[in-house]
Design an enzyme around this catalytic site. Structure first.
Site, short mmCIF file in Angstrom:
data_model
loop_
_atom_site.label_atom_id
_atom_site.label_comp_id
_atom_site.label_asym_id
_atom_site.label_seq_id
_atom_site.Cartn_x
_atom_site.Cartn_y
_atom_site.Cartn_z
N ASP A 325 0.81 -1.07 -0.02
CA ASP A 325 0.08 0.15 0.08
C ASP A 325 0.86 1.46 -0.06
O ASP A 325 2.02 1.21 0.73
CB ASP A 325 -0.86 -0.07 1.26
CG ASP A 325 -2.00 1.03 1.18
OD1 ASP A 325 -2.04 1.65 0.03
OD2 ASP A 325 -2.49 1.29 2.43
N GLU A 328 2.11 2.77 3.15
CA GLU A 328 3.32 2.49 3.78
C GLU A 328 4.84 2.76 3.28
O GLU A 328 5.82 2.67 3.87
CB GLU A 328 3.27 1.02 3.73
CG GLU A 328 2.15 0.41 4.45
CD GLU A 328 2.12 0.43 5.88
OE1 GLU A 328 3.24 0.27 6.38
OE2 GLU A 328 0.91 0.92 6.57
N ASP A 360 -2.46 -3.70 4.47
CA ASP A 360 -1.13 -3.04 4.08
C ASP A 360 -0.43 -3.94 2.79
O ASP A 360 0.44 -3.09 2.22
CB ASP A 360 -0.28 -2.74 5.06
CG ASP A 360 -1.18 -1.79 6.20
OD1 ASP A 360 -2.02 -1.07 5.61
OD2 ASP A 360 -1.15 -1.96 7.41
N GLU A 391 -2.28 -6.98 7.65
CA GLU A 391 -2.48 -5.32 8.15
C GLU A 391 -1.27 -5.24 9.10
O GLU A 391 -1.20 -6.02 10.25
CB GLU A 391 -3.70 -5.52 8.89
CG GLU A 391 -4.06 -4.18 9.54
CD GLU A 391 -4.39 -2.90 8.53
OE1 GLU A 391 -3.93 -2.05 9.08
OE2 GLU A 391 -4.56 -3.29 7.42
N ARG A 392 -0.64 -4.27 8.96
CA ARG A 392 0.70 -4.06 9.89
C ARG A 392 0.43 -2.97 10.80
O ARG A 392 -0.16 -2.06 10.41
CB ARG A 392 1.73 -3.49 8.75
CG ARG A 392 3.09 -2.99 9.61
CD ARG A 392 4.00 -2.47 8.64
NE ARG A 392 5.27 -1.76 9.25
CZ ARG A 392 5.94 -0.70 8.74
NH1 ARG A 392 5.47 -0.18 7.55
NH2 ARG A 392 7.05 -0.16 9.38
#
Length: 610
Positions: A325, A328, A360, A391-392
């Site tokens: 993404d 990021e 992400d 998902e981070r």
């Protein structure tokens, strides 16, 4: 001195408006056909008609017309072919003097006197009215393929009566010579452009969101006629196909002669959706896709539609790419985002930065395509999303998302995104977690609840370097996992749980969603249904998670149905316990009387809540 002749009074005799009626009639016919198909070549034909009407001398052949404006090699070639055919059928010296050949009335607005004469010759019973031409799409065109596909689907026993866009494109592609997703070189139109014509002429109706396409009564009648013709004749007349090819040559020569489009891209918008966001997917699984598959060759629309593998991604015809993404990699006041990109590059990971509407990181299988001669950019290959999404979360980000409510919403959207393996990548950040606005024990409990209660896989790392290392290992693992797999594209609307059994046996699911459909379905602020808004309302209640809201929606899909159920209850106590026995989650636990009472008070209390 001889007597002079008497002067003749009155109007002068009208001269023929055009001394070349055959050429005029043929150009008018070509213009009308191009107009019905929505081709811009119709304007070129109209300009040629205007030039021909202004020319006062008869033409012996089409080559002589090259001295006129808007007469190029393509138009002259078509007129010469028709002239030779006409002379073979009617004799070498048979050319009409005044009227165009019978069988098609001249509807050119610049020749009104001839229209009147032709109307008078039809007799008194005809009334002199021009009969409106009925719309019939050309064989193997976009409109022809869409009508036949919708008709055949409606004839299947137990069919739903409509088709979604992705599955309609995939099924109709087999009946069309032109691509539904990629425009031809030098053109921005695809076969899907004809759907707007079908809707405008009331043959097809478009409803709901996502769009559903079905036939109207007029469209059903026309499709039945087309189907009967298909059964009678397998191949159309040879002359029609030659004429269609000649018209395409005219369009290329007249609209943009001698030009090579170096800026043509698959990012051009068509009907609200760019071709890059509209990969051809096969919605039907199992035996229905045995004759279809993706190929690793360039996107030649005519060749692709006739290949036996036009609905799959075969082993070796695709590559696994990590999608990051853009959030990021951009923004922020620290160096962590730049460090992530540098680490991925240092590890040799093939990644692509793009906008992801949920998550992400994820992985796509991208079709390998060769560059097309004459285009600056290579065609964009079809992309299928693998069933893994990450998902981070840094500890500070986790703290902020819990406070403002984003954390619950993100988990709900990840569960509903259509991918079967969601994962949370949590960066501990060392001792920094002890200086946040929430206690560290609260954050750790939220991480455990995410793993145990919500069912997410949680991977804990210490910093950005470990995050990049985990993404690198995952990318290499997925490349090895899918290296011998034939991938099939499925529609998100037809999503099922059939892939979970294969995953439990250690075999990856090969039935995947296209990236365009995945990203479009994950739009956060898209137009929502009543059921989706109702679910978001329920999740605002403290203690009511996404699983509990989904369990309520299975029995009461709208607020109206819930309020109707409350009205049927005999007593106040029965209303408060209406939802208490609803089971949710994998353990099938009851919702409980406390939450049931809270939901009842939310929707049935008059005035402010205490």
């Amino acid at each position: 001195m001889p007597a002079s002749e008497p002067v003749r009074l009155g109007r002068k005799r009208n001269l023929p408006s055009c001394p070349n009626p055959l050429f005029l009639a043929w150009l008018t016919e070509l213009r009308d056909q191009a107009r019905e198909k929505g081709l811009k070549i119709q304007f070129t034909y109209q300009k040629a008609i205007s030039s021909l009407n202004k020319y006062p001398l008869p033409l012996q052949n089409a080559k002589e017309a090259k001295i006129l404006q808007n007469f190029g090699d393509g138009i002259c070639k078509i007129l010469d072919e028709r002239l030779q055919r006409y002379r073979r059928e009617n004799g070498p010296d048979s050319l009409p003097e005044g009227l165009p050949p019978p069988g098609r009335p001249d509807n050119n607005s610049l020749a009104p006197s001839r229209k009147k004469n032709a109307a008078g010759d039809q007799g008194k019973g005809g009334g002199g009215k021009k009969k409106r031409r009925e719309y019939v799409p050309q064989k193997r065109s976009g409109g022809h393929a869409v009508l036949l596909t919708l008709y055949r689907q409606s004839q299947i026993a137990g069919s739903k009566g409509y088709m979604f866009k992705m599955e309609l494109q995939a099924e109709a592609q087999l009946l069309c010579d032109k691509s539904f997703t990629a425009p031809d070189l030098g053109s921005k139109y695809t076969a899907w452009s004809s759907v707007s014509t079908l809707i405008h002429k009331n043959f097809v109706i478009k409803t709901h969101n996502p769009a559903r396409y079905s036939l109207t009564e007029e469209g059903l009648a026309l499709a039945e006629r087309l189907e009967s013709v298909e059964e009678d004749t397998k191949d159309g007349p040879k002359g029609d196909r030659e004429e269609a090819r000649s018209e395409e040559e005219v369009e290329e020569e007249e609209c943009c002669p001698g030009l090579v489009d170096l800026t043509a891209s698959d990012d051009e918008e068509e009907d609200g959706t760019s071709p890059a966001e509209r990969p051809a997917c096969v919605a039907q699984l199992g035996s229905e896709v045995d004759g279809m598959g993706f190929s690793g060759k360039p996107q030649n629309s005519r060749a692709t539609s006739r290949k036996p593998n036009a609905g799959r991604l075969l082993p070796g015809a695709y590559e696994v790419i990590l999608c990051v993404d853009f959030i990021e990699t951009t923004g922020g006041s620290n160096h962590h985002k730049d460090e992530l990109v540098k680490e991925l590059q240092r590890n040799g990971v093939n990644f692509d930065v793009r906008k992801l509407n949920v998550g992400d990181f994820l992985w796509v299988a991208r079709e390998k395509v060769a560059p097309v001669p004459g285009q600056l950019r290579a065609p964009t290959g079809r992309e299928l999303v693998l069933d893994y999404i990450i998902e981070r979360k840094r500890m500070d980000d986790l703290c902020g998302s819990i406070i403002d409510g984003r954390f619950r919403e993100q988990k709900f959207r990840l569960k509903r995104c259509g991918l079967r393996r969601p994962c949370y990548l949590v960066e501990e950040c060392g001792s920094a977690a002890s200086h946040l606005s929430l206690p560290e024990t609260t954050l750790q409990q939220a991480i455990v609840n995410t793993q145990v209660v919500d069912g997410f896989f949680v991977k804990r790392v210490q910093d950005v370097r470990e995050s990049a290392a985990y993404l690198t290992v995952m990318t290499r693992y997925l490349i090895k996992l899918y290296q011998n797999c034939t991938l099939i594209c499925r529609s998100r609307e037809l999503e099922g749980d059939g892939g979970r059994d294969d995953e439990e046996r250690g075999t990856p699911s090969c039935s995947l969603i296209s990236f365009a459909e995945f990203n479009h379905g994950a739009v956060k602020n898209k137009c929502q249904t009543v059921k989706e808004v109702f679910a978001r309302q329920l999740m605002q209640v403290s203690g009511l998670s996404g699983d509990k809201a989904a369990a309520i929606l299975e029995q009461y899909s709208t607020p109206h149905s819930l309020l109707t159920a409350y009205e049927r209850c005999a007593s106040e106590a029965q209303k408060e316990k209406l939802l208490s026995s609803i089971r949710h989650g994998t353990l099938k636990r009851n919702l409980g009387p406390a939450l049931s009472r809270t939901v009842y008070q939310l929707y049935c209390t008059q005035g402010a809540l205490s």
